[in-house]
Design an enzyme around this catalytic site. Structure first.
Site, PDB file in Angstrom:
ATOM      1  N   CYS A 286      38.616  35.490  42.506  1.00  0.00           N
ATOM      2  CA  CYS A 286      39.055  35.979  41.196  1.00  0.00           C
ATOM      3  C   CYS A 286      37.958  36.754  40.491  1.00  0.00           C
ATOM      4  O   CYS A 286      38.210  37.369  39.462  1.00  0.00           O
ATOM      5  CB  CYS A 286      39.559  34.821  40.346  1.00  0.00           C
ATOM      6  N   GLU A 386      45.886  42.212  39.875  1.00  0.00           N
ATOM      7  CA  GLU A 386      44.824  41.671  40.708  1.00  0.00           C
ATOM      8  C   GLU A 386      45.140  42.002  42.171  1.00  0.00           C
ATOM      9  O   GLU A 386      46.272  41.850  42.615  1.00  0.00           O
ATOM     10  CB  GLU A 386      44.787  40.152  40.495  1.00  0.00           C
TER      11      GLU A 386
END
Ligand code: ADP
Length: 482
Positions: A286, A386
């Protein structure tokens, strides 16, 4: 799988088969082979784990902090003792290159060492009162039974980062690992038992379907704290569930890290760190660089060097010597990444290297080539969503103000990176980038000593550092008239 214990669940202090014998398969993402059948826990095991946690909590809470810390440090030492075995297990279930898996075992152990030390530094305070007859005390107290929901991308370190903090604070914790990677968490659980973590203080509860688990734990008022690492989408669901009993949350959610390279940067370092940040775990972290923003005067040179370095990263089975990019975790991840590449190309981006699947031992399903895209518009999918894969879009900017505006133009706020040799600019960026973590000339800032966490839709709460322990403490105010 050779160790039968690792296919059972750690419920309270005992290894149990699942209720009714249900098991679910864990697969090696590099080959698609089933490597283990793991206990699929259900409501009976979850309740038993919480019962055991509640029963064990008072003694653990009152145990001297130095003793709790010593057990945590011992747990960390056992991780290092078994480093090779744990690394191989991790590569088997998660796919990351073995060298990275070894690194993760050390990283996981570092949290236990850190929190083992921090346990002794949980301090309260005495405040001056407004009147002479009172004494004001602030007593840190453990919040109570805690639950961790962990992701598949760091199957071991996310367990110890959460459990280390909880146990140091005096809280029991039940860990629900991701469906794809329960084996590392179960192995960690076995070592916790060996280190002397008392029965009930740590449970490991694999389950094939996380949705009923989420519903069940937030319905149980005994669960006082949930720490989650995963997608923003699921994080938002948990915020909703937490309303029922006002359960305290820590959420480490998605990111969309900008990686800023200014013309005055050391380009060699910027390229090397950008490769490390972008391609670690095949881009499945992440905090991976997700948008690379380069000052236009050095864009062509940076892109040339970066694409050459990316193209040289060997793709393959994580067990093969020298491999730097393993398989992606599942077919959905591959489809998402390829869709982002197609969308960028449709928007006029140039593919500087990679761009599609790679064949490894006759298989292509999960292996994506390191891909560098130049001239990507800021509104393309890869600049908005993402990526979680080895795809690096490069965009240009002309001024510091434009770079900051582009960097902050996202609902996410986990990690950002900036490369510059101008100390004044470095400080301005550290203040202006709206992120929980800023790496200045540093592509890999995460460490046990420092608080890790996001702002905006990347979540709230901090892990690591002294802040990590505070997430499991309540500051009780005692007003005392002696
Ligand atoms: P990813 O998309 O990276 O797999 P997820 O957010 O889906 O991330 O998963 C992270 C963790 O959250 C995993 O342990 C998963 O099992 C768990 N999870 C997913 N959905 C839920 C839910 N509704 N309730 C509780 N846990 C969930």
């Amino acid at each position: 799988m050779s160790e039968a214990a690792e296919t059972r669940a750690l419920v309270g202090g005992t290894w149990t088969g699942p209720d009714g014998g249900r098991r679910f398969p864990v697969e090696n993402p590099a080959t698609g082979e089933t490597i283990a059948l793991v206990a699929d826990t259900g409501p009976a095991e979850w309740r038993a784990a919480l019962d055991a946690a509640e029963a064990a909590f008072p003694a653990w809470r009152e145990r001297p902090a130095g003793e709790r810390g010593a057990i945590l440090r011992r747990w960390g030492e056992l991780l290092l003792r078994d480093r090779e075995r744990l690394a191989r297990l991790m590569t088997l279930e998660q796919g990351k290159p073995l060298a990275e898996a070894r690194g993760e075992v050390a990283y996981a152990a570092s949290f236990l060492e850190w929190f083992g030390e921090e346990a002794r530094r949980i301090e309260g305070s005495v405040r001056p009162a407004a009147t002479a007859d009172k004494r004001l005390l602030v007593l840190p107290r453990p919040i109570g039974t805690s639950v961790a929901i962990t992701p598949w991308n760091f199957p071991l370190a996310m367990v110890t980062r959460k459990a280390g903090a909880a146990l140091a604070a005096g809280c029991p914790m039940a860990v629900k690992p991701a469906e794809a990677t329960p084996l590392s968490a179960l192995a960690a659980g076995a070592l916790a038992v060996e280190a002397g973590v008392p029965a009930g203080i740590l449970s490991v509860l694999p389950t094939a379907d996380p949705v009923p688990f989420g519903t069940a734990i937030f319905a149980d008022a005994r669960v006082r704290k949930v720490s989650f690492t995963g997608s923003t989408e699921v994080g938002k669901i948990l915020i909703g569930l937490s309303a029922r009993h006002v359960t305290r949350l820590s959420l480490e959610l998605g990111g969309h890290a900008p990686f800023l390279v200014f013309a005055d940067a050391d380009l060699d370092r910027a390229v090397a760190d950008c490769v490390a940040s972008k391609f670690r775990n095949g881009g499945q972290t992440c905090v991976c660089a997700n948008r690379i923003l380069v000052e236009r005067s050095v864009l062509a040179e940076f892109a040339r060097r970066f694409a050459a370095a990316a193209a040289a990263l060997p793709v393959g089975d994580g067990f093969a010597e020298g491999v730097r990019i393993g398989p992606l975790i599942d077919d959905a991840a591959v489809a998402k990444v390829l869709a982002q590449v197609a969308d960028a190309v449709a928007g006029g981006a140039e593919v500087a290297c990679g761009g599609g699947l790679v064949e490894v031992a006759g298989r292509t399903r999960r292996f994506v080539a390191p891909t560098v895209l130049v001239g990507v518009g800021p509104d393309r999918l890869c600049c908005r969503e993402e990526t979680f894969g080895p795809v690096a879009p490069i965009l240009g900017f002309d001024s510091e103000a434009e770079a900051i505006a582009l960097a902050n133009d996202t609902p996410y706020g986990l990690a950002a990176y900036a490369f510059t040799r101008d100390a004044g600019r470095a400080f301005r960026l550290a203040e202006a980038l709206d992120y929980g973590i800023v790496g200045i000339n540093d592509g890999l800032p995460a460490t046990a000593q420092a608080p890790f966490g996001g702002v905006k839709e990347s979540g709230f709460g901090r892990e690591g550092g002294r802040e990590g322990v505070r997430e499991y403490l309540v500051e009780r105010f005692v007003s005392w008239r002696p």
